[in-house]
Design a protein around this motif. Structure first.
Motif, PDB file in Angstrom:
ATOM      1  N   LEU A  82       0.878  -1.110  -0.030  1.00 13.43           N
ATOM      2  CA  LEU A  82      -0.054   0.098   0.019  1.00 13.43           C
ATOM      3  C   LEU A  82       0.943   1.197  -0.071  1.00 13.43           C
ATOM      4  CD1 LEU A  82      -2.706  -1.169   2.501  1.00 13.43           C
ATOM      5  CD2 LEU A  82      -3.172  -0.652   0.326  1.00 13.43           C
ATOM      6  N   CYS A  83       0.893   1.861  -1.067  1.00 14.52           N
ATOM      7  CA  CYS A  83       1.820   3.012  -1.157  1.00 14.52           C
ATOM      8  C   CYS A  83       1.072   4.506  -1.067  1.00 14.52           C
ATOM      9  CB  CYS A  83       2.414   3.471  -2.634  1.00 14.52           C
ATOM     10  SG  CYS A  83       3.363   1.641  -3.253  1.00 14.52           S
ATOM     11  N   VAL A  84       1.799   5.093  -0.111  1.00 13.29           N
ATOM     12  CA  VAL A  84       1.037   6.271   0.374  1.00 13.29           C
ATOM     13  C   VAL A  84       1.893   7.615   0.124  1.00 13.29           C
ATOM     14  CG1 VAL A  84       0.244   7.429   2.402  1.00 13.29           C
ATOM     15  CG2 VAL A  84       0.278   5.039   2.427  1.00 13.29           C
ATOM     16  N   ASP A  85       1.123   8.434  -0.533  1.00 19.24           N
ATOM     17  CA  ASP A  85       1.753   9.645  -0.983  1.00 19.24           C
ATOM     18  C   ASP A  85       0.810  10.944  -1.382  1.00 19.24           C
ATOM     19  OD1 ASP A  85       3.685  11.365  -1.636  1.00 19.24           O
ATOM     20  OD2 ASP A  85       4.604  10.418  -3.395  1.00 19.24           O
ATOM     21  N   ASP A  86       1.177  11.961  -1.503  1.00 15.82           N
ATOM     22  CA  ASP A  86       0.287  12.925  -1.960  1.00 15.82           C
ATOM     23  C   ASP A  86       0.772  13.807  -3.382  1.00 15.82           C
ATOM     24  OD1 ASP A  86       1.898  15.623  -1.017  1.00 15.82           O
ATOM     25  OD2 ASP A  86       1.876  14.404   0.521  1.00 15.82           O
ATOM     26  N   THR A  87      -0.268  14.414  -4.036  1.00 13.79           N
ATOM     27  CA  THR A  87       0.027  15.420  -5.120  1.00 13.79           C
ATOM     28  C   THR A  87      -0.560  16.529  -5.123  1.00 13.79           C
ATOM     29  OG1 THR A  87       0.449  14.740  -7.582  1.00 13.79           O
ATOM     30  CG2 THR A  87      -1.735  14.113  -6.678  1.00 13.79           C
ATOM     31  N   MET A  88      -0.007  17.504  -5.857  1.00 14.53           N
ATOM     32  CA  MET A  88      -0.388  18.948  -5.796  1.00 14.53           C
ATOM     33  C   MET A  88      -1.041  18.744  -7.451  1.00 14.53           C
ATOM     34  SD  MET A  88       0.811  20.293  -3.330  1.00 14.53           S
ATOM     35  CE  MET A  88       1.778  19.832  -1.751  1.00 14.53           C
ATOM     36  N   VAL A  89      -2.141  19.762  -7.387  1.00  8.85           N
ATOM     37  CA  VAL A  89      -2.906  20.017  -8.801  1.00  8.85           C
ATOM     38  C   VAL A  89      -3.015  21.552  -8.766  1.00  8.85           C
ATOM     39  CG1 VAL A  89      -5.002  19.999 -10.040  1.00  8.85           C
ATOM     40  CG2 VAL A  89      -4.002  18.074  -8.780  1.00  8.85           C
ATOM     41  N   ALA A  90      -2.248  22.625  -9.735  1.00  4.09           N
ATOM     42  CA  ALA A  90      -2.087  23.627  -9.928  1.00  4.09           C
ATOM     43  C   ALA A  90      -3.583  24.125 -10.356  1.00  4.09           C
ATOM     44  CB  ALA A  90      -1.079  24.185 -10.741  1.00  4.09           C
ATOM     45  N   LYS A  91      -4.170  25.177  -9.839  1.00  2.01           N
ATOM     46  CA  LYS A  91      -5.491  25.514 -10.314  1.00  2.01           C
ATOM     47  C   LYS A  91      -5.312  27.418 -10.519  1.00  2.01           C
ATOM     48  CE  LYS A  91      -8.141  23.495 -11.631  1.00  2.01           C
ATOM     49  NZ  LYS A  91      -8.409  22.515 -12.787  1.00  2.01           N
ATOM     50  N   THR A  92      -5.842  28.006 -11.456  1.00  7.59           N
ATOM     51  CA  THR A  92      -5.719  29.458 -11.554  1.00  7.59           C
ATOM     52  C   THR A  92      -7.075  29.976 -11.231  1.00  7.59           C
ATOM     53  OG1 THR A  92      -4.527  29.215 -13.648  1.00  7.59           O
ATOM     54  CG2 THR A  92      -5.934  31.157 -13.398  1.00  7.59           C
ATOM     55  N   GLY A  93      -6.748  31.211 -10.270  1.00  4.97           N
ATOM     56  CA  GLY A  93      -7.932  31.693  -9.825  1.00  4.97           C
ATOM     57  C   GLY A  93      -8.093  31.345  -8.372  1.00  4.97           C
ATOM     58  N   THR A  94      -9.393  31.875  -7.660  1.00  8.92           N
ATOM     59  CA  THR A  94      -9.614  31.491  -6.120  1.00  8.92           C
ATOM     60  C   THR A  94     -10.829  30.781  -6.404  1.00  8.92           C
ATOM     61  OG1 THR A  94     -10.080  33.850  -5.942  1.00  8.92           O
ATOM     62  CG2 THR A  94      -8.207  33.229  -5.429  1.00  8.92           C
ATOM     63  N   ARG A  95     -11.546  30.750  -7.231  1.00  8.69           N
ATOM     64  CA  ARG A  95     -13.156  30.418  -7.278  1.00  8.69           C
ATOM     65  C   ARG A  95     -13.518  28.906  -6.944  1.00  8.69           C
ATOM     66  NH1 ARG A  95     -16.452  34.143 -11.469  1.00  8.69           N
ATOM     67  NH2 ARG A  95     -15.724  36.090 -10.815  1.00  8.69           N
ATOM     68  N   PHE A  96     -12.302  28.098  -7.051  1.00 12.84           N
ATOM     69  CA  PHE A  96     -12.370  26.676  -6.518  1.00 12.84           C
ATOM     70  C   PHE A  96     -12.475  26.854  -5.020  1.00 12.84           C
ATOM     71  CE2 PHE A  96     -10.588  26.465 -10.919  1.00 12.84           C
ATOM     72  CZ  PHE A  96     -11.233  25.432 -11.341  1.00 12.84           C
ATOM     73  N   GLU A  97     -13.306  25.913  -4.603  1.00 18.47           N
ATOM     74  CA  GLU A  97     -13.231  25.898  -3.031  1.00 18.47           C
ATOM     75  C   GLU A  97     -12.258  25.138  -2.509  1.00 18.47           C
ATOM     76  OE1 GLU A  97     -16.241  23.740   0.327  1.00 18.47           O
ATOM     77  OE2 GLU A  97     -16.909  23.254  -1.831  1.00 18.47           O
ATOM     78  N   ASN A  98     -11.675  25.795  -1.387  1.00 23.24           N
ATOM     79  CA  ASN A  98     -10.500  25.026  -0.981  1.00 23.24           C
ATOM     80  C   ASN A  98      -9.282  25.190  -1.444  1.00 23.24           C
ATOM     81  OD1 ASN A  98      -9.641  23.720   1.592  1.00 23.24           O
ATOM     82  ND2 ASN A  98      -9.134  22.042   0.293  1.00 23.24           N
ATOM     83  N   VAL A  99      -9.181  25.942  -2.590  1.00 19.54           N
ATOM     84  CA  VAL A  99      -7.939  26.131  -3.238  1.00 19.54           C
ATOM     85  C   VAL A  99      -7.054  27.298  -2.279  1.00 19.54           C
ATOM     86  CG1 VAL A  99      -8.670  28.264  -4.518  1.00 19.54           C
ATOM     87  CG2 VAL A  99      -6.993  26.848  -5.444  1.00 19.54           C
ATOM     88  N   SER A 100      -5.643  27.085  -2.254  1.00 23.29           N
ATOM     89  CA  SER A 100      -4.965  27.753  -1.263  1.00 23.29           C
ATOM     90  C   SER A 100      -3.514  27.699  -2.113  1.00 23.29           C
ATOM     91  CB  SER A 100      -4.923  27.379  -0.242  1.00 23.29           C
ATOM     92  OG  SER A 100      -4.531  25.968   0.059  1.00 23.29           O
ATOM     93  N   LYS A 101      -2.618  28.544  -1.479  1.00 22.33           N
ATOM     94  CA  LYS A 101      -1.350  28.477  -1.669  1.00 22.33           C
ATOM     95  C   LYS A 101      -0.459  27.289  -1.078  1.00 22.33           C
ATOM     96  CE  LYS A 101      -0.546  32.139  -4.145  1.00 22.33           C
ATOM     97  NZ  LYS A 101       0.076  32.109  -5.479  1.00 22.33           N
ATOM     98  N   LEU A 102       0.131  26.504  -1.808  1.00 18.12           N
ATOM     99  CA  LEU A 102       0.531  25.221  -1.123  1.00 18.12           C
ATOM    100  C   LEU A 102       2.021  25.085  -1.355  1.00 18.12           C
ATOM    101  CD1 LEU A 102      -2.144  22.834  -2.295  1.00 18.12           C
ATOM    102  CD2 LEU A 102      -1.777  23.625  -0.138  1.00 18.12           C
ATOM    103  N   PHE A 103       2.964  24.810  -0.575  1.00 15.50           N
ATOM    104  CA  PHE A 103       4.279  24.363  -0.656  1.00 15.50           C
ATOM    105  C   PHE A 103       4.711  23.029  -1.662  1.00 15.50           C
ATOM    106  CE2 PHE A 103       8.334  22.483   0.463  1.00 15.50           C
ATOM    107  CZ  PHE A 103       9.188  23.362   0.180  1.00 15.50           C
ATOM    108  N   ASP A 104       5.432  23.340  -2.604  1.00 20.23           N
ATOM    109  CA  ASP A 104       5.669  21.912  -3.367  1.00 20.23           C
ATOM    110  C   ASP A 104       6.986  22.170  -3.924  1.00 20.23           C
ATOM    111  OD1 ASP A 104       5.518  19.940  -5.189  1.00 20.23           O
ATOM    112  OD2 ASP A 104       4.537  21.061  -6.772  1.00 20.23           O
ATOM    113  N   HIS A 105       7.735  21.049  -3.350  1.00 18.27           N
ATOM    114  CA  HIS A 105       9.364  21.302  -3.466  1.00 18.27           C
ATOM    115  C   HIS A 105       9.723  20.785  -4.954  1.00 18.27           C
ATOM    116  CE1 HIS A 105       9.606  16.769  -3.678  1.00 18.27           C
ATOM    117  NE2 HIS A 105       8.373  16.799  -2.968  1.00 18.27           N
TER     118      HIS A 105
END
Length: 365
Positions: free
Chosen positions: A23-46
């Motif tokens: 069971l592999c566990v990880d997370d991934t980022m999805v970039a979106k333009t604008g602020t109209r998407f619910e829960n969109v925010s500035k995220l740290f991405d190395h």
């Protein structure tokens, strides 16, 4: 998630029933333009390639199941992402991952060995403690190089007083004896240790180094010991598992960590080929439902060659090739069906209709 897990477990051949699943566990980022998407925010991405370490978008936690299958007379692991959960900052990503694992673990009760694979972000007590909840669950993970480690507790001397909980504190620089030669690209040192991440439980620690003296070092923890693993090393498709000899058996848990990379390959395929990042739904619930629907379609495509012999040739082909062939078949069936249904009455003939029906039948079967 549970439905995909059930189907996947039925696909495991009887000859590989004792092989561990991962069971592999990880997370991934999805970039979106604008602020109209619910829960969109500035995220740290190395790994961001936008000139900054931050992006505007969503973060999804994902777990992926790897099951053993036969491919070209070798044991290969088929990777199937079970599901995505959006991180909404109400609970940590560690708690999200733990809840997802608890959700699917009832499906693996009859499996002898299930192993969580995770990077250093997830190798923490919140997730590490979950291995104590299930007898057949273990964890192999990368850890922070400065993690505190101790020798196992010394034998009780019989003297008065509380017995020691652990031995001396260990250092990755001085207390790990490295292998005489490189195994793959690294020298490897192994040691049984106790660390606060797993309470008083003895675990296996590994340190890898590019050079013995001054090379970059990385630390790994495994709650399962090499002698407790039931895995066919010689039949493995991946190196260095298929080259393991008696002198390398103690490093098998570290070699198994390489399956964690499959989750990165899955992200790439889903984002570039299945348009995982192209959603335009604004609500969190709608986004999660759409992302998981895309994931189900992706998993169904990967499962199909193992469930239907008609598509068995695609077991060894890329996801791009198989998706293209499926889309071509679907388009031709839709075109031919509509053509027969809508053909003008005055040019209809038994010969044309018979030929078209025969062609459709060939496409279907």
């Amino acid at each position: 998630m549970n439905i995909t897990a059930k189907v996947a477990l039925r696909m495991i051949p009887d000859s590989l029933a004792t092989q561990p699943i991962f069971l592999c566990v990880d997370d991934t980022m999805v970039a979106k333009t604008g602020t109209r998407f619910e829960n969109v925010s500035k995220l740290f991405d190395h790994a961001a390639h936008n000139g900054s370490n931050y992006l505007n978008g969503h973060c999804f936690v994902n777990i992926m199941l790897c099951i053993p299958v036969w491919k070209n007379d070798r044991v290969s692991y088929l990777s199937l992402p079970l599901g995505y959960r959006m991180w909404q900052k109400k609970e940590s990503k560690l708690e999200l991952a733990a809840s997802m694992i608890r959700q699917v673990m009832p499906e693996f009760q009859e499996k002898k060995q299930a192993i969580i694979l995770c990077n250093s972000w997830y190798t923490k007590q919140n997730l590490g403690s979950i291995v104590d909840e299930y007898q057949n669950l273990d964890l192999i993970g990368n850890a922070r190089i400065d993690s505190v480690m101790y020798d196992p507790a010394p034998a009780h001397t019989g003297r008065r007083g509380r017995p020691a909980k652990h031995g001396k504190r260990l250092s990755v620089e001085t207390d790990f004896a490295f292998s005489n030669e490189k195994i793959g690209d690294y020298y490897i040192g192994a040691h049984r240790v106790i660390t606060n991440l797993f309470g008083c439980r003895e675990i296996q620690a590994y340190v890898t180094a590019t050079e013995k003296e001054h090379g970059t070092k990385r630390l790994f923890f495994s709650t399962i010991f090499p002698e407790d693993l039931q895995i066919f090393c010689a039949c493995q498709e991946k190196e260095p598992l298929n080259q393991t000899g008696s002198d390398r058996m103690k490093y098998i848990p570290l070699f198994l960590y390489s399956f964690q990379w499959n989750i990165e390959t899955s992200y790439y395929e889903q984002k570039t080929i299945w348009s995982l990042c192209s959603y335009m739904v604004r609500s969190c619930k709608g986004i999660e439902m759409l992302v998981n629907l895309i994931n189900i379609c992706y998993c169904a495509m990967k499962i199909l060659p193992y469930q239907d012999e008609q598509f068995s040739e695609y077991r060894t082909k890329s996801v791009q090739e198989f998706r293209f062939e499926l889309s071509q078949g679907i388009r031709s069936q839709i075109f031919l069906t509509n053509f027969v249904r809508n053909i003008e009455t005055h040019i209809k003939s038994n010969v044309i209709i018979k030929a078209l029906k025969q062609l459709i039948r060939q496409q279907v079967y």
